[in-house]
Design a protein around this motif. Structure first.
Motif, PDB file in Angstrom:
ATOM      1  N   MET A  28      66.706  27.279 -15.371  1.00 45.96           N
ATOM      2  CA  MET A  28      67.636  28.303 -15.781  1.00 45.96           C
ATOM      3  C   MET A  28      68.945  28.170 -15.011  1.00 45.96           C
ATOM      4  SD  MET A  28      68.686  31.615 -14.785  1.00 45.96           S
ATOM      5  CE  MET A  28      70.168  31.638 -15.696  1.00 45.96           C
ATOM      6  N   LEU A  29      68.868  27.924 -13.717  1.00 39.78           N
ATOM      7  CA  LEU A  29      70.086  27.736 -12.923  1.00 39.78           C
ATOM      8  C   LEU A  29      70.832  26.489 -13.375  1.00 39.78           C
ATOM      9  CD1 LEU A  29      68.713  28.653  -9.364  1.00 39.78           C
ATOM     10  CD2 LEU A  29      69.800  30.154 -11.037  1.00 39.78           C
TER      11      LEU A  29
ATOM     12  N   ARG B 105      63.346  34.040 -21.478  1.00 39.95           N
ATOM     13  CA  ARG B 105      64.467  33.278 -20.909  1.00 39.95           C
ATOM     14  C   ARG B 105      65.821  33.798 -21.395  1.00 39.95           C
ATOM     15  NH1 ARG B 105      63.805  28.749 -18.102  1.00 39.95           N
ATOM     16  NH2 ARG B 105      65.671  27.743 -18.951  1.00 39.95           N
TER      17      ARG B 105
ATOM     18  N   LEU C 207      67.559  36.229 -18.973  1.00 43.72           N
ATOM     19  CA  LEU C 207      67.910  35.756 -17.630  1.00 43.72           C
ATOM     20  C   LEU C 207      69.357  35.309 -17.576  1.00 43.72           C
ATOM     21  CD1 LEU C 207      64.768  33.606 -16.758  1.00 43.72           C
ATOM     22  CD2 LEU C 207      65.329  35.895 -15.918  1.00 43.72           C
ATOM     23  N   GLN C 208      69.957  35.531 -16.423  1.00 41.40           N
ATOM     24  CA  GLN C 208      71.301  35.039 -16.165  1.00 41.40           C
ATOM     25  C   GLN C 208      71.363  34.559 -14.728  1.00 41.40           C
ATOM     26  OE1 GLN C 208      74.276  38.123 -16.374  1.00 41.40           O
ATOM     27  NE2 GLN C 208      72.983  39.599 -15.330  1.00 41.40           N
ATOM     28  N   CYS C 209      72.228  33.631 -14.466  1.00 45.81           N
ATOM     29  CA  CYS C 209      72.442  33.109 -13.125  1.00 45.81           C
ATOM     30  C   CYS C 209      73.490  33.976 -12.438  1.00 45.81           C
ATOM     31  CB  CYS C 209      72.927  31.659 -13.207  1.00 45.81           C
ATOM     32  SG  CYS C 209      73.307  30.924 -11.611  1.00 45.81           S
TER      33      CYS C 209
ATOM     34  N   ALA D  27      68.069  34.009 -10.349  1.00 42.38           N
ATOM     35  CA  ALA D  27      67.789  34.102 -11.786  1.00 42.38           C
ATOM     36  C   ALA D  27      67.524  35.583 -12.044  1.00 42.38           C
ATOM     37  CB  ALA D  27      66.597  33.248 -12.169  1.00 42.38           C
TER      38      ALA D  27
ATOM     39  N   THR E  41      71.236  26.332  -4.006  1.00 42.21           N
ATOM     40  CA  THR E  41      70.472  27.190  -4.922  1.00 42.21           C
ATOM     41  C   THR E  41      69.825  28.379  -4.225  1.00 42.21           C
ATOM     42  OG1 THR E  41      68.530  25.774  -4.735  1.00 42.21           O
ATOM     43  CG2 THR E  41      70.036  25.352  -6.593  1.00 42.21           C
TER      44      THR E  41
END
Length: 65
Positions: free
Chosen positions: A1-2, A40, A43-45, A24, A19
């Motif tokens: 995701m990242l 998914r 989710l956001q970074c 996440a 990281t």
């Protein structure tokens, strides 16, 4: 995701190579909902600063979920 977010905070746009300084984040808090937890698209970074200050303050004010 990242990786898919190119290690860039979705709030402030900061590019972070370490990281351990990225989160996440669940856009809508999952609050124990397993489906929402693993979704998914929910989710956001975020960088730690945006997550720990901005996003958490918004959640305390009831602006999410």
């Amino acid at each position: 995701m990242l990786e898919s977010a190119l290690f860039t905070c979705g709030r402030c746009g900061h590019l972070e190579g370490d990281t351990s300084k990225l989160v996440a984040d669940h856009i809508i808090p999952h609050r124990g909902d397993e489906g929402r937890f693993w979704d998914r698209s929910n989710l956001q970074c975020l960088c730690k600063g945006c997550h720990d200050r901005v996003k958490q303050a918004e959640e305390r004010r009831g602006l999410h979920g």
